[in-house]
Enzyme design. Structure first.
Site, PDB file in Angstrom:
ATOM      1  N   ASP A 225       6.667   6.558  17.767  1.00  0.00           N
ATOM      2  CA  ASP A 225       5.686   6.138  16.753  1.00  0.00           C
ATOM      3  C   ASP A 225       5.749   4.608  16.672  1.00  0.00           C
ATOM      4  O   ASP A 225       6.788   4.051  16.320  1.00  0.00           O
ATOM      5  CB  ASP A 225       6.083   6.778  15.402  1.00  0.00           C
ATOM      6  CG  ASP A 225       5.156   6.392  14.263  1.00  0.00           C
ATOM      7  OD1 ASP A 225       4.213   5.612  14.490  1.00  0.00           O
ATOM      8  OD2 ASP A 225       5.386   6.871  13.135  1.00  0.00           O
TER       9      ASP A 225
ATOM     10  N   THR B 281       2.157 -10.323  21.043  1.00  0.00           N
ATOM     11  CA  THR B 281       2.890  -9.105  21.396  1.00  0.00           C
ATOM     12  C   THR B 281       1.932  -8.209  22.179  1.00  0.00           C
ATOM     13  O   THR B 281       0.776  -8.041  21.800  1.00  0.00           O
ATOM     14  CB  THR B 281       3.424  -8.375  20.145  1.00  0.00           C
ATOM     15  OG1 THR B 281       2.325  -7.926  19.351  1.00  0.00           O
ATOM     16  CG2 THR B 281       4.311  -9.266  19.303  1.00  0.00           C
TER      17      THR B 281
ATOM     18  N   ARG C  88       3.859  -4.062  27.495  1.00  0.00           N
ATOM     19  CA  ARG C  88       3.883  -5.135  28.507  1.00  0.00           C
ATOM     20  C   ARG C  88       4.866  -6.237  28.157  1.00  0.00           C
ATOM     21  O   ARG C  88       5.207  -7.063  29.003  1.00  0.00           O
ATOM     22  CB  ARG C  88       2.498  -5.763  28.644  1.00  0.00           C
ATOM     23  CG  ARG C  88       1.518  -4.936  29.461  1.00  0.00           C
ATOM     24  CD  ARG C  88       0.114  -5.521  29.334  1.00  0.00           C
ATOM     25  NE  ARG C  88       0.013  -6.860  29.846  1.00  0.00           N
ATOM     26  CZ  ARG C  88      -0.892  -7.762  29.398  1.00  0.00           C
ATOM     27  NH1 ARG C  88      -1.724  -7.455  28.432  1.00  0.00           N
ATOM     28  NH2 ARG C  88      -0.945  -8.958  29.927  1.00  0.00           N
TER      29      ARG C  88
ATOM     30  N   GLY D 241       1.764  -1.130   3.699  1.00  0.00           N
ATOM     31  CA  GLY D 241       1.139  -2.429   3.445  1.00  0.00           C
ATOM     32  C   GLY D 241       1.814  -3.416   4.383  1.00  0.00           C
ATOM     33  O   GLY D 241       3.039  -3.456   4.443  1.00  0.00           O
TER      34      GLY D 241
ATOM     35  N   ASN E  25       0.833  -1.207   0.000  1.00  0.00           N
ATOM     36  CA  ASN E  25       0.000   0.000   0.000  1.00  0.00           C
ATOM     37  C   ASN E  25       0.860   1.247   0.000  1.00  0.00           C
ATOM     38  O   ASN E  25       1.976   1.231   0.516  1.00  0.00           O
ATOM     39  CB  ASN E  25      -0.857   0.077   1.274  1.00  0.00           C
ATOM     40  CG  ASN E  25      -1.989  -0.925   1.283  1.00  0.00           C
ATOM     41  OD1 ASN E  25      -2.599  -1.208   0.246  1.00  0.00           O
ATOM     42  ND2 ASN E  25      -2.272  -1.482   2.443  1.00  0.00           N
TER      43      ASN E  25
ATOM     44  N   ASP F  71       5.546  -5.284  12.728  1.00  0.00           N
ATOM     45  CA  ASP F  71       6.178  -5.829  11.515  1.00  0.00           C
ATOM     46  C   ASP F  71       7.655  -6.121  11.762  1.00  0.00           C
ATOM     47  O   ASP F  71       8.197  -7.117  11.282  1.00  0.00           O
ATOM     48  CB  ASP F  71       6.027  -4.842  10.343  1.00  0.00           C
ATOM     49  CG  ASP F  71       4.566  -4.567  10.023  1.00  0.00           C
ATOM     50  OD1 ASP F  71       3.736  -5.472  10.224  1.00  0.00           O
ATOM     51  OD2 ASP F  71       4.252  -3.445   9.581  1.00  0.00           O
TER      52      ASP F  71
ATOM     53  N   SER G 144      11.571   3.256   9.735  1.00  0.00           N
ATOM     54  CA  SER G 144      11.916   3.147  11.158  1.00  0.00           C
ATOM     55  C   SER G 144      12.442   1.761  11.534  1.00  0.00           C
ATOM     56  O   SER G 144      12.937   1.553  12.634  1.00  0.00           O
ATOM     57  CB  SER G 144      10.690   3.477  12.016  1.00  0.00           C
ATOM     58  OG  SER G 144       9.697   2.477  11.862  1.00  0.00           O
TER      59      SER G 144
ATOM     60  N   ALA H  17       4.389  -5.769   2.572  1.00  0.00           N
ATOM     61  CA  ALA H  17       5.631  -5.117   2.162  1.00  0.00           C
ATOM     62  C   ALA H  17       6.461  -4.706   3.383  1.00  0.00           C
ATOM     63  O   ALA H  17       7.689  -4.844   3.381  1.00  0.00           O
ATOM     64  CB  ALA H  17       5.318  -3.901   1.291  1.00  0.00           C
ATOM     65  N   ASN H  18       5.796  -4.222   4.426  1.00  0.00           N
ATOM     66  CA  ASN H  18       6.553  -3.819   5.624  1.00  0.00           C
ATOM     67  C   ASN H  18       7.269  -5.018   6.255  1.00  0.00           C
ATOM     68  O   ASN H  18       8.400  -4.905   6.723  1.00  0.00           O
ATOM     69  CB  ASN H  18       5.621  -3.198   6.673  1.00  0.00           C
ATOM     70  CG  ASN H  18       5.188  -1.792   6.295  1.00  0.00           C
ATOM     71  OD1 ASN H  18       5.731  -1.188   5.371  1.00  0.00           O
ATOM     72  ND2 ASN H  18       4.196  -1.270   6.997  1.00  0.00           N
TER      73      ASN H  18
HETATM   74  P1  ADP Z   1       1.126  -3.838  17.151  1.00  0.00           P
HETATM   75  O1  ADP Z   1       1.773  -2.547  16.793  1.00  0.00           O
HETATM   76  O2  ADP Z   1       1.075  -4.832  16.029  1.00  0.00           O
HETATM   77  O3  ADP Z   1      -0.176  -3.702  17.889  1.00  0.00           O
HETATM   78  P2  ADP Z   1       2.542  -4.130  19.673  1.00  0.00           P
HETATM   79  O4  ADP Z   1       1.928  -2.858  20.111  1.00  0.00           O
HETATM   80  O5  ADP Z   1       2.334  -5.323  20.521  1.00  0.00           O
HETATM   81  O6  ADP Z   1       2.121  -4.542  18.184  1.00  0.00           O
HETATM   82  O7  ADP Z   1       4.102  -3.853  19.507  1.00  0.00           O
HETATM   83  C1  ADP Z   1       4.957  -4.779  18.879  1.00  0.00           C
HETATM   84  C2  ADP Z   1       6.260  -4.874  19.630  1.00  0.00           C
HETATM   85  O8  ADP Z   1       6.901  -3.586  19.658  1.00  0.00           O
HETATM   86  C3  ADP Z   1       6.136  -5.253  21.079  1.00  0.00           C
HETATM   87  O9  ADP Z   1       5.984  -6.628  21.255  1.00  0.00           O
HETATM   88  C4  ADP Z   1       7.457  -4.742  21.624  1.00  0.00           C
HETATM   89  O10 ADP Z   1       8.494  -5.615  21.253  1.00  0.00           O
HETATM   90  C5  ADP Z   1       7.616  -3.432  20.876  1.00  0.00           C
HETATM   91  N1  ADP Z   1       7.008  -2.330  21.662  1.00  0.00           N
HETATM   92  C6  ADP Z   1       5.788  -1.778  21.489  1.00  0.00           C
HETATM   93  N2  ADP Z   1       5.557  -0.818  22.418  1.00  0.00           N
HETATM   94  C7  ADP Z   1       6.667  -0.771  23.196  1.00  0.00           C
HETATM   95  C8  ADP Z   1       7.069   0.006  24.349  1.00  0.00           C
HETATM   96  N3  ADP Z   1       6.261   0.932  24.893  1.00  0.00           N
HETATM   97  N4  ADP Z   1       8.288  -0.229  24.880  1.00  0.00           N
HETATM   98  C9  ADP Z   1       9.116  -1.150  24.348  1.00  0.00           C
HETATM   99  N5  ADP Z   1       8.801  -1.909  23.282  1.00  0.00           N
HETATM  100  C10 ADP Z   1       7.600  -1.733  22.709  1.00  0.00           C
END
Ligand code: ADP
Length: 336
Positions: free
Chosen positions: A272, A241, A245, A48, A20, A278, A328, A51-52
């Protein structure tokens, strides 16, 4: 990079999924019905989920110099015959993804994601118009014989469900490992789970696919209950994930059940989160495919799931500290 630059010993990852163009507007607040807003800034970027994740695999498989990749990464999908499609193909190539299996469809538009980000909260609202991605039909699975050359197939749900289901079946028949990241979340046909070596979900996806409330995932017991449900359906490795947490995993590889919660990296200033999931998938996939390849070569190859989750967690923590999606995602030398 072209497929000629690879050797037969290096593991092959193929991503079957979406491409995308992301149209991203940053706004002071989300517009109300009927309201016209002026964006504070705007950018167009490659995106997308498919692609990511291809870019994540490729960037994390090699240093920025593009030398000695640890895996050959290839993308299967479709773009339209427009400048956006050209931009997306170029983006794959500059990151070292083999794009020779991405079809440029005449008289079609490239997929678009309209993303509105509220500056203060970072909260986004997204509208996707799939366009050429809708044309990625079941014939893409068998055309060209790419599946026979694949060690690990990665998919998401931004191409038609029928294609994903067919690909899982064909991969299983050929002994190809499958990693599914079911985003955007949708209930899957039950038979699909038996063909999944790895299921990687975030909290929303775990809740929707598992048919449970998201708050059930607040506790270790809840995570185990939901994870075990997927294992009983046939998944071998379940990964959830959980943003800040951390990451939960449950596996029954090798016949014995193993679980754990890997904490999120500390001291991370979230800028961000786009592309974090991904990045996680990309880094995890590189360990998964290496273990599979070593197993074939009779070198043991037992998959160290906890190590894979830790490394993926570390890579994703880099991504959340930077703006953008593909841009990123770190190169291997930026994480190790
Ligand atoms: P999605 O963006 O697909 O919802 P998550 O929010 O679970 O997925 O984030 C994916 C991964 O990015 C997490 O499992 C972790 O490894 C990392 N991550 C996301 N937020 C944080 C944070 N606040 N501190 C440290 N790592 C983070």
């Amino acid at each position: 990079m072209s497929s000629t630059a690879t050797t037969s010993n290096i593991p092959r990852i193929t991503i079957l999924g979406s491409l995308n163009t992301d149209l991203v507007a940053y706004v002071p607040h989300h517009p109300l019905p009927g309201e016209t807003l002026t964006a504070t800034s705007f950018m167009t970027s490659p995106g997308g989920k498919g692609a990511n994740q291809a870019v994540a695999c490729a960037k994390l498989s090699r240093p920025r110099s593009l030398s000695s990749p640890s895996a050959h990464v290839s993308m299967v999908g479709a773009v339209g015959s427009d400048s956006n499609g050209d931009m997306l193909l170029h983006n794959l190539q500059t990151h070292g993804v083999d794009s020779s299996l991405v079809t440029k469809l005449p008289n079609q538009k490239t997929g678009i994601a309209m993303i509105v980000v509220e500056a203060e909260t970072g909260q986004n609202r997204i509208i996707i118009s799939g366009e050429a991605n809708h044309s990625v039909g079941e014939e893409y699975v068998t055309a060209g014989g790419w599946l026979e050359k694949t060690d690990l197939l990665i998919m998401q749900l931004e191409v038609p469900m029928g294609t994903v289901v067919r690909a899982v079946g064909e991969a299983k028949a050929r002994g190809v490992d499958v990693l599914l990241n079911p985003a955007p979340a949708r209930v899957l046909p039950e038979g699909v789970y038996r063909g999944l070596k790895h299921l990687v979900v975030n909290e929303t996806e775990a809740a929707i696919l598992g048919g449970v409330e998201e708050r059930e995932l607040d506790t270790m017991e809840g995570l185990e209950r939901v994870g075990r449900m997927f294992l009983e359906k046939g998944v071998e490795n379940f990964i959830a994930t959980l943003g800040g947490r951390g990451v939960f995993y449950l596996t029954r590889e090798g016949g014995e059940e193993k679980r754990g919660l890997v904490e999120a990296e500390r001291g991370v200033r979230v800028v961000d989160t786009t592309g974090a999931g991904d990045t996680f998938v990309g880094r995890y996939a590189l360990d998964a495919v290496r273990a599979r390849k070593e197993g074939e070569g009779g070198e043991g190859g037992r998959f160290d799931i906890e190590g894979a989750v830790r490394r993926a967690n570390k890579a994703a923590a880099v991504t959340v500290q930077r703006e953008g999606a593909a841009a990123s995602i770190p190169w291997r030398d930026e994480v190790e």
